[in-house]
Design an enzyme around this catalytic site. Structure first.
Site, PDB file in Angstrom:
ATOM      1  N   SER A 119       0.838  -1.194   0.000  1.00 12.53           N
ATOM      2  CA  SER A 119       0.000   0.000   0.000  1.00 12.53           C
ATOM      3  C   SER A 119       0.879   1.253   0.000  1.00 12.53           C
ATOM      4  O   SER A 119       1.678   1.449  -0.910  1.00 12.53           O
ATOM      5  CB  SER A 119      -0.934  -0.042   1.209  1.00 12.53           C
ATOM      6  N   GLU A 134      -9.616  -4.147  -6.531  1.00  9.61           N
ATOM      7  CA  GLU A 134      -9.246  -3.140  -5.536  1.00  9.61           C
ATOM      8  C   GLU A 134      -9.019  -1.784  -6.203  1.00  9.61           C
ATOM      9  O   GLU A 134      -8.682  -1.678  -7.386  1.00  9.61           O
ATOM     10  CB  GLU A 134      -8.010  -3.573  -4.750  1.00  9.61           C
ATOM     11  N   HIS A 138      -7.322  -5.875  -0.693  1.00 12.38           N
ATOM     12  CA  HIS A 138      -6.120  -5.043  -0.667  1.00 12.38           C
ATOM     13  C   HIS A 138      -5.113  -5.545   0.380  1.00 12.38           C
ATOM     14  O   HIS A 138      -5.455  -5.754   1.542  1.00 12.38           O
ATOM     15  CB  HIS A 138      -6.544  -3.600  -0.336  1.00 12.38           C
TER      16      HIS A 138
END
Length: 328
Positions: A168, A262, A292
């Protein structure tokens, strides 16, 4: 142009998502998503973000590991060694930058995944505790990550045996730190791994994409505010800070992984294409029926273990020559 190796896993490829995975995804959609989408990106919420890592101390780590604190000038973190992984960094290391949207996360939220990575790759994982909002801007986070890389090199690791990795926001940092290392005339790491990475601060295409509606739990409305708080220069978001906008030629081989529905999938696809155009070897792994950063959120799912094994394979493939040279 360097070809991109695309690996499609999940519902429309080798197998359907496991029952455990389907249950976990359903739980996140029904229980976590509604809560996160009600949390405002306010000064109070940002200050509370650090508490997430404190609460994560309660998460059990299944792998037997040794954890050594990292304390240096401007560097904080921990070295995670699975049982059987030798001391030192002669055989290589993964330098790991945790996710959390630049507002949360830390050593404990990612300790389980770090333990699994160390066990699978057979090398230590160095977790970096970088500063983030509201304490620091995104460029300052990158500065901390680059300082951690310098520290690792000072400990005797060779650049050719270090793999940058992150999920991320940590994926943003993994690639940004590799770009920053080149600017600072430091040697490039052996490889980069980015899981469900946020790589483009320009949110226009992502917000217009169908995945803005299919995202399982990330609060997509928070992204513009985070970009504004963390990446503003001269009164506007500086899109040049995006890894996709960086100088990519000369970067090491890169593995990107994302989920089919996602919000951030598009970033991985754009980056894979740009890396290929820059002549950088790149693998793009797309997973179906997952959420995710699923190996971090649910590290013990069958799919998580499979992706962890792929990352370990990728890391070993690229750190082996340096390990052999060191041993010689």
């Amino acid at each position: 142009m360097t070809p991109i190796a695309r690996h499609h896993f999940g519902a429309d490829a080798r197998h359907h998502p496991s029952l455990r995975s389907r249950l976990a995804t359903a739980a996140v959609r029904e229980l976590v998503r509604p809560v996160l989408r009600r949390v405002p990106i306010s000064p109070l919420a940002l200050r509370a973000g650090a508490l997430v890592d404190a609460g994560a101390r309660l998460l059990p780590v299944r792998a037997a590991v040794r954890v050594e604190p990292v304390r240096g000038a401007g560097v904080r973190g921990a070295v995670v060694r699975a049982d059987g992984v030798a001391a030192g960094f002669g055989a290589g290391a993964l330098l790991y930058f945790h996710g959390g949207g630049f507002v949360a996360g830390g050593l404990h939220t990612h300790r389980r995944f770090a333990a699994e990575l160390s066990a699978a790759a057979g090398v230590p994982v160095v977790q970096v505790r970088y500063r983030y909002l509201p304490q620091a801007t995104v460029p300052e986070s990158v500065h901390d990550c680059l300082a951690a890389y310098r520290w690792l090199l000072e400990q005797g690791a060779t650049a050719e045996s270090v793999v940058f990795a992150g999920d991320s926001a940590g994926g943003f940092l993994a690639l940004s730190t590799a770009i920053a290392a080149a600017t600072a005339q430091l040697p490039a790491p052996a490889a980069v791994v980015a899981l469900s990475p946020w790589l483009d601060l320009d949110l226009t295409a992502k917000l217009a994409h169908r995945n803005a509606a299919t995202e399982a739990y990330l609060p997509t409305a928070a992204f513009p505010r985070i970009a504004e708080l963390g990446c503003t220069r001269d009164g506007r978001v500086d899109l040049s800070l995006s890894p996709v906008a960086g100088a990519l030629a000369g970067l090491p081989p890169t593995l990107l992984a994302a989920c089919d529905d996602e919000f951030l999938r598009l970033d991985s696809e754009v980056m894979a294409a740009r890396l290929a155009a820059a002549g950088v070897p790149c693998e793009l792994h797309l997973w179906y029926g997952q959420i995710h950063a699923f190996p971090v959120v649910f590290p013990y799912l069958p799919e998580s273990r499979e992706l962890t094994a792929e990352i370990a394979r990728f890391a070993r493939d690229h750190i082996h020559p340096a390990a052999a040279t060191t041993a010689a």
